[in-house]
Design a protein around this motif. Structure first.
Motif, mmCIF file in Angstrom:
data_model
loop_
_atom_site.group_PDB
_atom_site.id
_atom_site.type_symbol
_atom_site.label_atom_id
_atom_site.label_comp_id
_atom_site.label_asym_id
_atom_site.label_seq_id
_atom_site.Cartn_x
_atom_site.Cartn_y
_atom_site.Cartn_z
ATOM 1 N N SER A 70 0.804 -1.211 0.000
ATOM 2 C CA SER A 70 0.000 0.000 0.000
ATOM 3 C C SER A 70 0.847 1.275 0.000
ATOM 4 O O SER A 70 0.300 2.359 0.089
ATOM 5 N N ALA A 130 -0.778 15.543 1.127
ATOM 6 C CA ALA A 130 -0.651 14.095 1.330
ATOM 7 C C ALA A 130 -1.952 13.427 0.915
ATOM 8 O O ALA A 130 -2.945 14.102 0.618
ATOM 9 N N GLY A 131 -1.939 12.100 0.925
ATOM 10 C CA GLY A 131 -3.130 11.359 0.538
ATOM 11 C C GLY A 131 -4.301 11.641 1.470
ATOM 12 O O GLY A 131 -5.407 11.969 1.025
ATOM 13 N N ALA A 132 -4.044 11.538 2.767
ATOM 14 C CA ALA A 132 -5.116 11.758 3.733
ATOM 15 C C ALA A 132 -5.634 13.195 3.636
ATOM 16 O O ALA A 132 -6.830 13.457 3.784
ATOM 17 N N GLU A 135 -7.978 13.294 0.767
ATOM 18 C CA GLU A 135 -9.292 12.742 1.137
ATOM 19 C C GLU A 135 -10.122 13.799 1.856
ATOM 20 O O GLU A 135 -11.312 13.981 1.579
ATOM 21 N N HIS A 164 -8.874 1.734 3.256
ATOM 22 C CA HIS A 164 -7.689 2.188 3.968
ATOM 23 C C HIS A 164 -8.138 2.919 5.232
ATOM 24 O O HIS A 164 -9.172 3.583 5.232
ATOM 25 N N THR A 208 -11.888 2.435 -1.414
ATOM 26 C CA THR A 208 -10.488 2.228 -1.782
ATOM 27 C C THR A 208 -10.480 1.135 -2.835
ATOM 28 O O THR A 208 -10.934 0.028 -2.585
ATOM 29 N N ASP A 237 -10.713 6.496 -3.345
ATOM 30 C CA ASP A 237 -9.360 6.582 -2.788
ATOM 31 C C ASP A 237 -8.421 6.016 -3.839
ATOM 32 O O ASP A 237 -8.346 4.807 -4.035
ATOM 33 N N ALA A 239 -5.135 6.143 -4.000
ATOM 34 C CA ALA A 239 -3.729 5.963 -3.606
ATOM 35 C C ALA A 239 -3.151 4.689 -4.221
ATOM 36 O O ALA A 239 -1.943 4.553 -4.339
ATOM 37 N N ASN A 240 -4.030 3.773 -4.599
ATOM 38 C CA ASN A 240 -3.573 2.538 -5.238
ATOM 39 C C ASN A 240 -3.656 2.616 -6.768
ATOM 40 O O ASN A 240 -3.787 1.593 -7.439
ATOM 41 N N HIS A 259 -8.674 11.185 -4.951
ATOM 42 C CA HIS A 259 -7.330 11.721 -4.710
ATOM 43 C C HIS A 259 -6.325 10.711 -5.214
ATOM 44 O O HIS A 259 -6.588 9.514 -5.241
ATOM 45 N N ASN A 261 -2.116 9.720 -4.844
ATOM 46 C CA ASN A 261 -0.883 10.009 -4.133
ATOM 47 C C ASN A 261 0.207 10.185 -5.186
ATOM 48 O O ASN A 261 0.747 9.201 -5.678
ATOM 49 N N HIS A 263 2.943 11.115 -4.504
ATOM 50 C CA HIS A 263 4.103 10.566 -3.785
ATOM 51 C C HIS A 263 3.920 9.068 -3.527
ATOM 52 O O HIS A 263 4.072 8.598 -2.425
ATOM 53 N N LYS A 264 3.516 8.372 -4.514
ATOM 54 C CA LYS A 264 3.511 6.916 -4.505
ATOM 55 C C LYS A 264 3.600 6.515 -5.965
ATOM 56 O O LYS A 264 4.574 5.958 -6.419
ATOM 57 N N HIS A 270 7.156 7.724 -1.155
ATOM 58 C CA HIS A 270 6.176 7.899 -0.083
ATOM 59 C C HIS A 270 6.887 7.897 1.262
ATOM 60 O O HIS A 270 7.666 7.008 1.559
HETATM 61 C C1 LIG Z 1 -1.097 5.680 1.375
HETATM 62 C C2 LIG Z 1 -2.547 5.633 1.334
HETATM 63 C C3 LIG Z 1 -3.314 6.693 1.838
HETATM 64 C C4 LIG Z 1 -2.745 7.868 2.606
HETATM 65 O O1 LIG Z 1 -1.749 8.590 1.973
HETATM 66 P P1 LIG Z 1 -0.788 9.520 2.824
HETATM 67 O O2 LIG Z 1 -0.055 10.347 1.840
HETATM 68 O O3 LIG Z 1 0.112 8.593 3.584
HETATM 69 O O4 LIG Z 1 -1.628 10.355 3.740
HETATM 70 C C5 LIG Z 1 -4.688 6.619 1.683
HETATM 71 N N1 LIG Z 1 -5.271 5.564 1.095
HETATM 72 C C6 LIG Z 1 -4.558 4.517 0.620
HETATM 73 C C7 LIG Z 1 -5.264 3.377 -0.049
HETATM 74 C C8 LIG Z 1 -3.178 4.513 0.726
HETATM 75 O O5 LIG Z 1 -2.485 3.469 0.250
#
Ligand SMILES: *Cc1c(COP(=O)(O)O)cnc(C)c1O
Length: 465
Positions: A70, A130-132, A135, A164, A208, A237, A239-240, A259, A261, A263-264, A270
């Motif tokens: 993740s 950031a991801g959160a 959100e 998540h 997610t 979400d 981030a994935n 959203h 990330n 930075h992923k 990350h």
């Molecule tokens: C990493 C992640 C987040 C949060 O991202 P941050 O930048 O660490 O706040 C949210 N949802 C999922 C599914 C993630 O993998």
């Protein structure tokens, strides 16, 4: 290892300032320090060795395999850093008059255009750091949308148990009541459970996808249809996104807001540094986005100063432009391929929690293994450190007990994956013959088993003599 302050020797230093060639001016007394700052005095050689030693104590993607589920700990191409380091990007001020930094505005607009294309959204903000944070911004858009329609009675956000952990936290931060729904046995959202909780108090759903067990929800279109039918909004979400970029678009799946990330997925690592939780939305939410104007925000939502972490966006833009549409699709396809390859290579020893094709990550369920051998997921994770591998994400997601969650990413070679699988198989066998050794692992690390709760709750972040 000694702290840099402990290596300090009075009078030693690396100051190489030229001779002052302007007249000295006395500063106003109230601006002057009473005593010299406590800075370490150290020679350049020792300084260089100090930081080299420090960086050898951490495990980064540049040192070795880092399958932290993740977190998408993939290799980030150096060209992205190089472009983001150009003075035209680094030597600008956020308050510089627009006509003097048009190129930067153009870069932001281009990044927005491409990332909207990747996600199927109409508009985007780069403000969240950031991801959160993304959100939080996205759910506030949904909240403002309902309020603008006189529907503020919608006070519930539905969150599946495979989400998540930041999803329910976000909904709570935005003042919503959280409605948890269970997953079906196949790891997807239980549609009956979803139908049962939908109603005219539904503000929206946070999904997610792929979810925290690495599964793409096969009923995704039905899920968004049902939520919309009840008058709710759908939050993705993303981030994935590393699992699906270039292949499918959340916008086409019926989501209103997402959203990512950066930075992923998009060329910034990350953790540890600045990030960007870019938030994209469909047209009907666009007017609630944080103002993209740097100076004049016309009373709109501001979640961070100026345009956000600008250089992270430049790296994402470079990444997208160097890969192109085909390269992006290939990156996620390889991420999925690598995860499935590693899962199948390990299978037969440690077993996946869901025996089906996964997306970019998979979860191993060690509960049976622990019952038999007494060796826990934590013991296995700690043992991996001795083999030069960063442990996977542990004890997450909560719906799988004794979970180890692995995300190998697309930038690992087949040889590395074979090597990793071999180590997992070796540890599986070792647990039978020498469980004690694994209970005490790691044996070669600077720190073995810190009190993790205490370290998180009462961290010691200051040097005291
Ligand atoms: C990493 C992640 C987040 C949060 O991202 P941050 O930048 O660490 O706040 C949210 N949802 C999922 C599914 C993630 O993998």
């Amino acid at each position: 290892m000694k702290l840099i302050f402990e290596k300090s020797v009075p009078g030693r230093g690396t100051i190489m300032l030229g001779k002052c060639d302007v007249e000295a001016v006395a500063l106003p007394a109230e601006l002057c320090r009473q005593e010299a700052p406590a800075l370490p005095e150290i020679s350049e050689t020792d300084l260089s060795r100090h930081y080299t030693e420090l960086c050898q104590k951490v495990h980064g993607v540049n040192c070795g395999f880092y399958p932290l589920g993740s977190c998408t700990m993939k290799y980030n191409p150096r060209i992205d850093e190089e472009i983001a380091a150009l003075p035209g990007f680094t030597a600008v001020h956020p308050l510089a008059p627009k006509e003097t930094v048009e190129g930067c505005y153009e870069a932001l607009d281009t990044a927005k255009k491409y990332l909207c294309e990747v996600t199927g959204m109409d508009d985007m903000t780069f403000q969240p750091a950031a991801g959160a944070h993304g959100e939080f911004t996205g759910v506030l858009l949904i909240k403002q949308y309902h309020e603008s329609r006189g529907e503020s009675h919608r006070n519930k956000i539905i969150v599946p148990d495979s989400a998540h952990g930041t999803n329910p936290a976000t909904a709570a931060m935005c003042g919503y009541e959280i409605v948890n729904i269970p997953s079906a046995p196949n790891g997807c959202v239980d549609l009956d459970a979803l139908k049962a909780v939908l109603g005219n108090d539904t503000a929206g759903l946070m999904l997610t996808n792929p979810n925290t067990v690495g599964i793409f929800d096969e009923n995704i279109l039905e899920i968004t249809r049902l939520v919309h039918e009840a008058g709710g909004q759908c939050y993705y979400d993303g981030a994935n996104l590393n699992a699906v970029m270039g292949a499918v678009r959340p916008g086409d799946m019926g989501f209103d807001c997402i959203h990512m990330n950066l930075h992923k997925t998009f060329a910034t690592p990350h953790g540890g540094g600045p990030g960007a939780g870019a938030v994209g939305c469909k047209g009907h939410l666009a007017k609630f986005l944080p103002s993209s104007a740097l100076m004049d925000n016309d009373g709109r939502l501001q979640v961070r100063s100026f345009a956000g972490n600008f250089l992270v966006v430049i790296k994402a833009l470079t990444y997208v432009m160097t890969l192109g549409a085909e390269g992006i699709r290939e990156a996620s396809a390889n991420a999925v391929l690598n995860a499935n390859y590693l899962m199948r290579k390990i299978q037969g020893t440690f077993e996946p929690a869901f025996d089906r094709i996964c997306m970019h990550e998979f979860v191993l369920d060690l509960s049976e293994f622990k019952k038999r051998t007494g060796v826990s997921a934590l013991d296995v994770a700690k043992s991996l450190i001795d083999h030069g591998m960063h442990p996977p994400t542990m004890y997450f997601p909560l719906i799988v007990h004794e979970a180890l969650m692995l995300e190998p990413t697309e930038t690992e070679s087949r040889e590395t994956l074979d090597w990793a699988a071999e180590i997992f198989r070796k540890l599986y066998a070792l647990a039978e013959t020498d469980p004690e050794y694994m209970h005490n692992a790691p044996h070669n690390a600077a720190i073995a088993r810190p009190d993790e709760v205490r370290a998180a709750r009462t961290p010691v972040l200051r040097y005291t003599k």
